[in-house]
Enzyme design. Structure first.
Site, PDB file in Angstrom:
ATOM      1  N   GLY A 194     -57.019  16.428 -62.653  1.00 15.79           N
ATOM      2  CA  GLY A 194     -56.486  15.005 -62.404  1.00 15.79           C
ATOM      3  C   GLY A 194     -57.267  14.077 -61.488  1.00 15.79           C
ATOM      4  O   GLY A 194     -58.403  14.137 -61.397  1.00 15.79           O
ATOM      5  N   ASP A 205     -53.086  27.342 -50.324  1.00 17.86           N
ATOM      6  CA  ASP A 205     -51.781  26.657 -50.544  1.00 17.86           C
ATOM      7  C   ASP A 205     -51.343  25.881 -49.483  1.00 17.86           C
ATOM      8  O   ASP A 205     -51.171  26.368 -48.113  1.00 17.86           O
ATOM      9  CB  ASP A 205     -50.708  27.739 -50.752  1.00 17.86           C
ATOM     10  N   VAL A 206     -51.206  24.546 -49.477  1.00 15.22           N
ATOM     11  CA  VAL A 206     -50.997  23.704 -48.445  1.00 15.22           C
ATOM     12  C   VAL A 206     -49.539  23.916 -47.892  1.00 15.22           C
ATOM     13  O   VAL A 206     -49.314  23.485 -46.820  1.00 15.22           O
ATOM     14  CB  VAL A 206     -51.059  22.196 -48.961  1.00 15.22           C
ATOM     15  N   TYR A 243     -39.884  12.456 -53.770  1.00 17.34           N
ATOM     16  CA  TYR A 243     -41.386  11.880 -53.923  1.00 17.34           C
ATOM     17  C   TYR A 243     -41.444  10.684 -53.338  1.00 17.34           C
ATOM     18  O   TYR A 243     -42.375  10.407 -52.447  1.00 17.34           O
ATOM     19  CB  TYR A 243     -41.539  12.014 -55.265  1.00 17.34           C
ATOM     20  N   LYS A 256     -43.936  10.092 -50.163  1.00 15.78           N
ATOM     21  CA  LYS A 256     -45.246   9.140 -50.324  1.00 15.78           C
ATOM     22  C   LYS A 256     -44.976   8.023 -49.441  1.00 15.78           C
ATOM     23  O   LYS A 256     -46.192   7.403 -49.166  1.00 15.78           O
ATOM     24  CB  LYS A 256     -45.153   8.466 -51.875  1.00 15.78           C
ATOM     25  N   THR A 259     -53.802  10.041 -67.096  1.00 15.97           N
ATOM     26  CA  THR A 259     -54.128  11.567 -66.914  1.00 15.97           C
ATOM     27  C   THR A 259     -53.389  12.399 -67.957  1.00 15.97           C
ATOM     28  O   THR A 259     -52.593  11.853 -68.664  1.00 15.97           O
ATOM     29  CB  THR A 259     -53.597  11.984 -65.743  1.00 15.97           C
TER      30      THR A 259
END
Length: 269
Positions: free
Chosen positions: A37, A80-81, A172, A176, A207
């Protein structure tokens, strides 16, 4: 001032012996969520501008394929964040293998589409952890070396959900929107030390994921297009080229901004 194409700008730079301000030669960029992406598109664009890029994610096979598709300026690293305590060690590992990191793009994230009243605390916390705490952990880990270098660029990939209300994405949207506050706070703290901090807020981009979602919901696709003045979806490279600009010397006096790349959706009626 004469009109320029992109080629014309590069030609003028060469004629006047100026380094092209949009080049990223000598930079090392770490891009989370870099295997697919927008992350992959940004990797391609930054590498095309001369940067070395390290694509970061959880799936080694996807990252390896992505880095090979970019070419010799790209490599990859598995991380892995969500593993917040591993961020310092990961950054040290990357710098040991590749040299000083000069660009960090916080792009990794997860999506949750669910009515607010059905979103559990655990689900909400997971979205916040991945986006907000994960980005903070990596930014915190990379900032000291950038301070010593006296330069660097942190870039956060925000969203239209950072700018206006969208139903069924409360977690989300919160994550953000937090990016906006983080960018402004970090910019005030770090810019005096040569580290610029900015964000891109992508609009609706074509995408694989968005194509599948909108193909099954033509009414939603039409709603999106009807409120987008340019009347079309963006391409991943549109975000990639904006990332090149914000990380390049061309944006040397730009910090603390949230740049919509949305065909006008955020100002359309």
């Amino acid at each position: 001032m004469s009109k320029h194409t992109n080629t014309g700008i590069a030609t003028d730079c060469a004629l006047h012996a100026w380094p092209c301000p949009f080049r990223l030669d000598g930079e090392l960029a770490v891009i989370t969520g870099g295997g697919t992406g927008l992350g992959l598109a940004m990797g391609r664009c930054l590498a095309a501008a001369g940067a070395r890029v390290v694509l970061v994610g959880r799936r080694a096979a996807a990252l390896e394929a992505a880095s090979q598709s970019i070419g010799p300026l790209a490599s990859f690293a598995v991380h892995d964040v969500d593993q917040l305590e591993q961020a310092p060690r990961f950054i040290e590992q990357v710098q040991r293998q590749h040299g000083p990191i000069t660009i960090l793009i916080n792009n990794a994230g997860i999506h949750l589409k669910k009515p607010a009243v059905d979103t559990t605390e655990q689900e909400f916390l997971q979205v916040l952890t991945t986006h907000v705490l994960g980005a903070h952990a990596l930014s915190r880990a990379v900032a000291p070396a950038m301070m010593q270098q006296g330069r660097g660029s942190l870039l956060f990939i925000a969203s239209m959900a950072s700018l206006f209300g969208i139903p069924n994405v409360v977690a989300y949207s919160a994550a953000k929107s937090a990016y906006v506050g983080m960018v402004r706070a970090l910019a005030t703290e770090l810019s005096p030390q040569g580290i610029r901090v900015n964000a891109i807020a992508p609009g609706w981009i074509e995408t694989d994921m968005s194509h599948k979602a909108l193909a099954q919901d033509p009414a939603r696709r039409q709603k999106i297009l009807s409120r987008t003045p340019m009347g079309r979806l963006g391409q991943p490279e549109d975000v990639g080229m904006a990332a090149v600009y914000l990380c390049s010397p061309a944006a040397r006096f730009v910090t603390g901004v949230i740049l919509p790349v949305d065909g006008g959706a955020s100002i359309g009626f």
